[in-house]
Enzyme design. Sequence first.
Site, short mmCIF file in Angstrom:
data_model
loop_
_atom_site.label_atom_id
_atom_site.label_comp_id
_atom_site.label_asym_id
_atom_site.label_seq_id
_atom_site.Cartn_x
_atom_site.Cartn_y
_atom_site.Cartn_z
N ARG A 152 26.20 7.34 25.05
CA ARG A 152 26.61 8.55 25.78
C ARG A 152 25.95 8.67 27.15
O ARG A 152 26.59 8.96 28.16
CB ARG A 152 26.28 9.80 24.95
CG ARG A 152 27.07 9.97 23.67
CD ARG A 152 26.52 11.16 22.90
NE ARG A 152 27.28 11.47 21.70
CZ ARG A 152 27.10 10.89 20.53
NH1 ARG A 152 26.16 9.96 20.42
NH2 ARG A 152 27.82 11.24 19.48
N ILE A 153 24.62 8.48 27.17
CA ILE A 153 23.87 8.70 28.42
C ILE A 153 24.25 7.67 29.49
O ILE A 153 24.61 8.04 30.61
CB ILE A 153 22.36 8.72 28.15
CG1 ILE A 153 22.00 9.96 27.33
CG2 ILE A 153 21.57 8.69 29.46
CD1 ILE A 153 20.60 9.97 26.78
N ASP A 172 25.76 -4.27 26.29
CA ASP A 172 25.59 -3.58 25.01
C ASP A 172 26.31 -4.39 23.95
O ASP A 172 27.54 -4.47 23.93
CB ASP A 172 26.15 -2.16 25.05
CG ASP A 172 25.71 -1.34 23.83
OD1 ASP A 172 25.70 -1.88 22.71
OD2 ASP A 172 25.38 -0.15 24.01
N ALA A 232 14.49 5.67 28.40
CA ALA A 232 14.82 5.51 26.98
C ALA A 232 13.55 5.57 26.13
O ALA A 232 13.15 6.64 25.66
CB ALA A 232 15.58 4.21 26.76
N ARG A 233 12.89 4.42 25.93
CA ARG A 233 11.64 4.34 25.19
C ARG A 233 10.74 3.30 25.85
O ARG A 233 11.19 2.25 26.30
CB ARG A 233 11.88 3.96 23.72
CG ARG A 233 12.40 5.10 22.85
CD ARG A 233 11.38 6.20 22.69
NE ARG A 233 11.80 7.30 21.82
CZ ARG A 233 12.47 8.36 22.22
NH1 ARG A 233 12.83 8.47 23.49
NH2 ARG A 233 12.79 9.32 21.36
N ASP A 257 9.92 7.13 32.87
CA ASP A 257 9.74 8.43 32.21
C ASP A 257 9.09 8.27 30.83
O ASP A 257 8.64 9.25 30.26
CB ASP A 257 11.09 9.13 32.06
CG ASP A 257 10.95 10.54 31.47
OD1 ASP A 257 10.23 11.35 32.07
OD2 ASP A 257 11.54 10.80 30.40
N GLU A 262 1.98 7.19 24.33
CA GLU A 262 2.11 8.53 24.92
C GLU A 262 1.26 9.54 24.14
O GLU A 262 1.14 9.40 22.92
CB GLU A 262 3.57 8.97 24.92
CG GLU A 262 4.47 8.11 25.79
CD GLU A 262 5.92 8.54 25.77
OE1 GLU A 262 6.71 8.00 26.56
OE2 GLU A 262 6.28 9.44 24.97
N HIS A 281 7.76 11.80 30.21
CA HIS A 281 8.74 11.89 29.12
C HIS A 281 9.45 13.25 29.14
O HIS A 281 9.52 13.96 28.13
CB HIS A 281 8.07 11.66 27.76
CG HIS A 281 9.05 11.22 26.70
ND1 HIS A 281 8.70 10.37 25.68
CD2 HIS A 281 10.36 11.51 26.51
CE1 HIS A 281 9.75 10.16 24.90
NE2 HIS A 281 10.78 10.85 25.39
#
Length: 320
Positions: A152-153, A172, A232-233, A257, A262, A281
């Site tokens: 989606r993003i 993807d 994302a991560r 981000d 973290e 984040h």
Amino acid sequence: MKAVITDYQYDNIDTERRIITEAGFELLDYQEKDPKNVIPLVEDADAIITQYSEINREVIESLKHCKMIIKYGIGVNNIDCEAAGEKGIYVCNVPDYGVDEVSDHAVTMLLCLGRKLEILRRAFQKGDWGYTSIVPVKRLSECTAGLIGFGRIPQMVLRKIQAFGMKVMVFDPYVGDEVIREKGGIPGAVEEICKEADFISVHCPLTKSTWHMIGEKEIALMKPSCCLINTARGGIIDEKALIQALLEKRIAGAGIDVFEEEPVSPEHPLLHMENVIATPHSAWYSETAIAALQQKAAEEVVRVLKGNDPLNCVNRQYLK
């Protein structure tokens, strides 16, 4: 039946309490992240809502009659999805609460890096009038962007950056080439994207197969003018390899981000480079997104406790 919130970072959980209790279920809430301390809080829960708690195999094996575990957010890397599946427990997420916000954040980083705004700002503060501090800058309509992941993003990211006339390559493995082309992207392998893209934006989940997916080998393929963006991560990008490449000017910049560990220390190298935009984040955040996240998580709990299938189960491959 009982739902338990292990931890949360919001001002209150009034929405969740209203939705769950009005449906006839009990809700208990805590602020506990350590799995050993989580066990006695959740062992007799029918549903678990979690944000940052580590819901590992030990926690899951302690559950007596749990039906579902839902994450406040999209990434479920803090939940052992396989262990849950082995016990017949749904693992769910909320994939659509912050699509606008995260895509906006990624595009903002891309634009700021492309125009070298942070470098320009710092030079201007030191009295440098003009553009010499940021030479060279490439016209965005002449640039290629690469998207790693196409959920989606990133699909919304593609729509937004197309407005700047950019060519967009997409990788993807779970999305067909025809879908990518229909959305206006160009299918490509990770290696192709690393070689050709001026901006690479990461949007895949963190799994065993995507851990350090962008590492030394992939970064070595990038152009010196390439900028790498991650909303994302953190573990998807090898942080040490990224830092070294930035220090050696083998790539031009980064927008980060999310981090491997973290929260990060204020001394973290990525927080002190003029060619890096680092944020804590927070790409997902808006008041609208928080409200939607809390509401959707509670509604999913009620849905499952009433005997229905969840809308957003992420561990079906492991369910028995």
